[in-house]
Design an enzyme around this catalytic site. Structure first.
Site, PDB file in Angstrom:
ATOM      1  N   GLU A 206      68.193  77.593  60.172  1.00 30.05           N
ATOM      2  CA  GLU A 206      68.948  76.790  61.127  1.00 30.05           C
ATOM      3  C   GLU A 206      70.243  76.291  60.496  1.00 30.05           C
ATOM      4  OE1 GLU A 206      69.491  74.814  64.879  1.00 30.05           O
ATOM      5  OE2 GLU A 206      67.992  76.267  64.227  1.00 30.05           O
ATOM      6  N   ASP A 229      67.454  80.968  64.496  1.00 33.53           N
ATOM      7  CA  ASP A 229      67.589  80.527  65.883  1.00 33.53           C
ATOM      8  C   ASP A 229      69.035  80.552  66.354  1.00 33.53           C
ATOM      9  OD1 ASP A 229      66.463  79.373  68.341  1.00 33.53           O
ATOM     10  OD2 ASP A 229      67.628  77.620  67.779  1.00 33.53           O
TER      11      ASP A 229
END
Length: 529
Positions: A206, A229
């Site tokens: 992330e 992500d």
């Protein structure tokens, strides 16, 4: 704790409502974040119970946009240990640091950031931990991941932001970020140690810097259980929303799905990741991969990205145009008039980049233009919903990265879409954990997007929504997890053979059964001494 420590009639009152009222009494988003953070530390079951019942209200506090403010100020609002810091100074003993995590045998999912590109706020260094904490709260709320199985990690590798290095309260290592071999050696040791200490754990990267986001995803994705992500999750959720938006746009114009053209403003890790994911929209519509790539145009700070530009970054080359050799196109309206896109997507982190002229240019070309200003937080969003509705006379098909309120115009209430990654990553995580997948494949991410696109109810379709309502997140996550599991099985990436034996309805039921719920909150009557 002794019953005498509680007020005599405490058990006869609603402490759930009391806590909610206390949170709502705070005037600033950061104050609410700090309060909720404290509540989670004091009584995590109560915290998650309140979160599950008030997700629409609390998610913007625990994650974007308020989490950005929490990260910027984290060294000053830090109150207690929450996650796991792995420092560049731990190189050579990273395994021992990871093994210090309590109940590490329970670990099933970790969110790992190095704080180098937090939202659109830049290099925040060790202040990035709230991103990992907030993301895991969304896994818990959205997919029922058990809190004790989550591992929030911040890689403290230094920072190139001078104001943090000069801040006497900064909690991180005071050095510039490592480059090249030093960074690679650290990451290699970290990932191997993660596999040793947490053998069944899924790693989600992330908010790494753009180049490192792509590089480390490619470096590790076929070796470990890992996904990014920002690249894959964002791409998947936008693919889903775009699929539904294109259906609405084509219904208005009669344009075949394969004839859509998409223009991206922003060519960082999120922008290129989304663009690559949207290739699937065109290939599923019957185009070849090369034809699909030709339907996507990218723009950065220097204008339309063309292959003949000198010094072009590696990740931008994939969509660089070879069919334009005129003078550089730098004005967005001029680029729109040249490309004639049906959709304009923003991942530029440039506030108000989609001006009235830009919106009207899109409207001149399309009966129902698709405009997705996706940059987070709201302070970096390319277009506000109120302006989008006004400037398009209500014809825009809109989804943003951050939440907006509905808009009323001419007695019509327009409900905005939000391309919130929460629609996707909890289900990907849950499906990967339950199937015990060895890797997270592109096809698994694609099937997650298709499942999300197909999750709209008839009422939501009638309201012309491009995303389902977030209140149904656990049902949505179950459908996404189901699609992920079946695709993992199809590719023979799963190690949970039992799930292969289950009919579809039984598998969907099992997914729901595996979702964690806070224990029933029973405030007992105390016998005071």
């Amino acid at each position: 704790m002794s019953p005498a420590r509680f007020p005599p009639h405490f058990a006869k009152t609603d402490h759930h409502q009391r806590s909610l009222n206390q949170m709502r009494s705070k005037q600033l988003g950061l104050e609410k974040y700090i309060y909720l953070n404290g509540l989670k530390g004091r009584d995590s079951d109560l915290f998650y119970d309140i979160l599950l019942e008030n997700m629409q209200e609390m998610i913007p506090i625990l994650y974007t946009p308020t989490v950005g403010e929490a990260c910027v100020n984290y060294s000053h609002i830090w109150r207690r240990p929450e996650g796991l810091y792995v420092s560049i100074e731990d190189k050579g003993r990273i395994r021992d640091v990871l093994a210090s995590w309590p109940n590490f045998n329970d670990g099933r999912i970790a969110v790992v950031t190095d704080g180098s590109r937090i939202l659109g706020l830049g290099d925040l260094g060790a202040n990035g931990l709230p991103i990992s904490l907030g993301k895991l709260d969304l896994y818990i709320a959205g997919a029922g991941i058990k809190p004790s199985s989550t591992v929030p990690i911040c890689l403290d590798l230094g920072t190139n932001t001078q104001r943090y290095l000069d801040d006497p309260l900064y909690i991180g290592v005071r050095r510039p970020r490592p480059l090249g071999p030093e960074m690679d050696e650290f990451m290699d040791e970290f990932m191997e140690a993660m596999k040793e200490v947490f053998p069944t754990l899924l790693v989600q990267f992330e908010d790494f810097s753009t180049d490192n986001a792509f590089r480390y995803l490619e470096r590790y994705r076929h070796q470990y259980r890992v996904f990014n992500d920002d690249i894959q999750g964002t791409g998947s959720v936008i693919l889903s929303g775009f699929t539904n938006a294109a259906r609405l746009s084509s219904a208005a114009s009669g344009l075949p799905p394969s004839d859509h053209k998409i223009l991206f403003l922003g060519a960082g890790s999120a922008g290129i990741g989304v663009a690559k994911q949207l290739l699937s929209f065109f290939t599923l519509s019957g185009l070849s991969p090369e034809e699909a790539r030709s339907r996507i145009y990218t723009v950065d700070s220097k204008g339309l990205i063309t292959a003949d530009r000198k010094g072009l970054q590696e990740h931008k080359k994939f969509f660089a145009r070879t069919d334009y050799d005129g003078p550089a196109l730098t004005n967005l309206v001029d680029i729109i008039n040249h490309v004639k896109p049906t959709a304009l997507l923003g991942l530029s982190t440039i506030r108000n980049a989609f001006t009235e002229k830009v919106v009207k240019a899109m409207c001149a070309l399309n009966t129902r233009p698709i405009i997705f200003p996706l940059s987070n937080p709201v302070t970096l969003c390319e277009l506000d919903y109120q302006d989008a509705i006004e400037w398009s006379n209500g014809q825009v098909i809109f989804a943003s990265g951050s939440p907006y309120k509905s808009v009323s115009r001419d007695s019509v209430v327009y409900e905005p879409g939000q391309g919130n990654n929460m629609y996707i990553f909890p289900g990907i995580g849950l499906g990967s954990i339950l199937s015990r997948t060895r890797h997270v494949s592109d096809a698994m991410v694609e099937q997650a997007a298709i499942a999300l696109a197909n999750s709209l109810t008839e009422e939501e379709k009638a309201a012309e929504l491009v995303y389902p309502r977030l209140a149904r997140i656990r049902d949505i996550s179950a459908q996404v997890a189901f699609a992920v599991i079946r695709q993992a099985q199809k590719e023979k990436l799963d190690d949970n053979a039992y799930l292969r034996t289950l009919p579809d309805l039984d598998l969907l039921g099992l997914i729901h059964d595996k979702m964690w719920q806070p224990p029933a909150l029973q405030l007992r009557s105390f016998t005071r001494l």
